[in-house]
Design a protein around this motif. Structure first.
Motif, PDB file in Angstrom:
ATOM      1  N   LEU A 107       1.081  -1.665   0.137  1.00 36.40           N
ATOM      2  CA  LEU A 107       0.015   0.122  -0.077  1.00 36.40           C
ATOM      3  C   LEU A 107       0.782   1.403  -0.187  1.00 36.40           C
ATOM      4  O   LEU A 107       2.118   1.532   0.345  1.00 36.40           O
ATOM      5  CB  LEU A 107      -1.067   0.078   1.208  1.00 36.40           C
ATOM      6  CG  LEU A 107      -0.646  -0.133   2.477  1.00 36.40           C
ATOM      7  CD1 LEU A 107      -0.390   1.273   2.561  1.00 36.40           C
ATOM      8  CD2 LEU A 107      -1.575  -0.240   3.622  1.00 36.40           C
ATOM      9  N   MET A 108       0.061   2.463  -0.624  1.00 33.60           N
ATOM     10  CA  MET A 108       1.290   3.899  -0.193  1.00 33.60           C
ATOM     11  C   MET A 108      -0.041   5.371   0.057  1.00 33.60           C
ATOM     12  O   MET A 108      -0.995   4.817   0.189  1.00 33.60           O
ATOM     13  CB  MET A 108       1.925   4.566  -1.996  1.00 33.60           C
ATOM     14  CG  MET A 108       2.328   4.783  -1.479  1.00 33.60           C
ATOM     15  SD  MET A 108       3.935   5.166  -3.101  1.00 33.60           S
ATOM     16  CE  MET A 108       3.079   4.544  -3.988  1.00 33.60           C
ATOM     17  N   TYR A 109       0.832   5.571   0.755  1.00 34.11           N
ATOM     18  CA  TYR A 109      -0.486   7.135   0.550  1.00 34.11           C
ATOM     19  C   TYR A 109       0.753   8.085   0.893  1.00 34.11           C
ATOM     20  O   TYR A 109       1.946   7.636   1.302  1.00 34.11           O
ATOM     21  CB  TYR A 109      -1.444   6.669   1.963  1.00 34.11           C
ATOM     22  CG  TYR A 109      -0.206   6.426   3.676  1.00 34.11           C
ATOM     23  CD1 TYR A 109      -0.213   7.891   4.099  1.00 34.11           C
ATOM     24  CD2 TYR A 109       0.608   5.764   4.375  1.00 34.11           C
ATOM     25  CE1 TYR A 109       0.424   7.814   5.426  1.00 34.11           C
ATOM     26  CE2 TYR A 109       1.282   5.397   5.167  1.00 34.11           C
ATOM     27  CZ  TYR A 109       0.824   7.048   5.932  1.00 34.11           C
ATOM     28  OH  TYR A 109       1.544   6.423   7.020  1.00 34.11           O
ATOM     29  N   GLU A 110       0.036   9.641   1.387  1.00 37.71           N
ATOM     30  CA  GLU A 110       1.037  10.598   1.532  1.00 37.71           C
ATOM     31  C   GLU A 110       0.213  11.179   2.475  1.00 37.71           C
ATOM     32  O   GLU A 110      -0.719  11.391   2.677  1.00 37.71           O
ATOM     33  CB  GLU A 110       0.976  11.363   0.578  1.00 37.71           C
ATOM     34  CG  GLU A 110      -0.235  11.940  -0.421  1.00 37.71           C
ATOM     35  CD  GLU A 110       0.063  12.665  -1.306  1.00 37.71           C
ATOM     36  OE1 GLU A 110       1.478  12.812  -1.814  1.00 37.71           O
ATOM     37  OE2 GLU A 110      -1.307  13.305  -2.207  1.00 37.71           O
ATOM     38  N   ALA A 111       0.893  11.735   3.194  1.00 39.35           N
ATOM     39  CA  ALA A 111       0.060  12.445   4.210  1.00 39.35           C
ATOM     40  C   ALA A 111       1.742  13.786   4.466  1.00 39.35           C
ATOM     41  O   ALA A 111       2.328  13.638   5.996  1.00 39.35           O
ATOM     42  CB  ALA A 111       0.320  12.346   5.985  1.00 39.35           C
ATOM     43  N   PRO A 112       1.342  14.689   3.952  1.00 39.17           N
ATOM     44  CA  PRO A 112       2.451  16.052   3.330  1.00 39.17           C
ATOM     45  C   PRO A 112       2.283  16.742   5.119  1.00 39.17           C
ATOM     46  O   PRO A 112       1.281  16.953   5.665  1.00 39.17           O
ATOM     47  CB  PRO A 112       1.839  16.681   2.306  1.00 39.17           C
ATOM     48  CG  PRO A 112       1.071  15.551   1.359  1.00 39.17           C
ATOM     49  CD  PRO A 112       0.219  14.880   2.218  1.00 39.17           C
TER      50      PRO A 112
END
Length: 161
Positions: A73-78
């Motif tokens: 899985l991959m996510y972003e949380a800048p």
């Protein structure tokens, strides 16, 4: 009463260089191929995106058993944003049908929940992917409508997490 043993929790781990080829070899079932990018393409994207947080999904079925790689899985949380975006979640075709997608979703929600700056999570998926729609709905995501690419946008806000 079910006699099936419960699935052990999924462990999320940052992608180690030694695992990249193994992750690239994982694949969804043929009828799901159009729903998610390949892991190889996702890993290349992660190399170019400093906000991407790729994760290997590991499963151990109990004490004494070796962990095995079951998904990605991959996510972003800048850091300058209050929204996290999950944009890849796949379980290898050989491991599907055992609740691992749901376990992986719960694991990533826990990881994101620990980030103090995040207040909501969004996810996009093909509206024809009934399994994804059901899983995200059960987790509390609320559909908002289609984006410009025809994907369903669903959102989970902190009070619901």
């Amino acid at each position: 009463m079910s006699t099936a043993s419960p699935i052990a929790p999924i462990r999320l781990a940052p992608v180690a260089p030694a695992d990249r080829d193994r992750l690239a070899a994982l694949a969804v079932a043929p009828d799901q191929a159009g729903f998610v990018a390949s892991n190889a393409a996702s890993l290349e994207e992660a190399d170019e995106d400093p906000d991407a947080r790729p994760r290997a999904l590991w499963l151990s079925e109990g004490p004494g058993s070796a962990e095995r790689l079951v998904g990605f899985l991959m996510y972003e949380a800048p850091s300058g944003d209050t929204e996290a975006r999950i944009y890849r979640l796949m379980i290898d075709r050989a491991e599907q049908g055992r609740g691992l997608g749901k376990a992986a979703l719960q694991a990533v929600l826990g990881e994101i929940r620990a980030l103090a700056h995040i207040q909501e999570i969004s996810i996009c998926y093909d509206p024809g992917n009934a399994a994804a729609r059901h899983m995200y709905g059960q987790a509390g995501f609320v559909e908002e409508g289609l984006d410009e690419d025809g994907e369903m946008i669903a959102r989970l806000v902190w009070p619901e997490i």
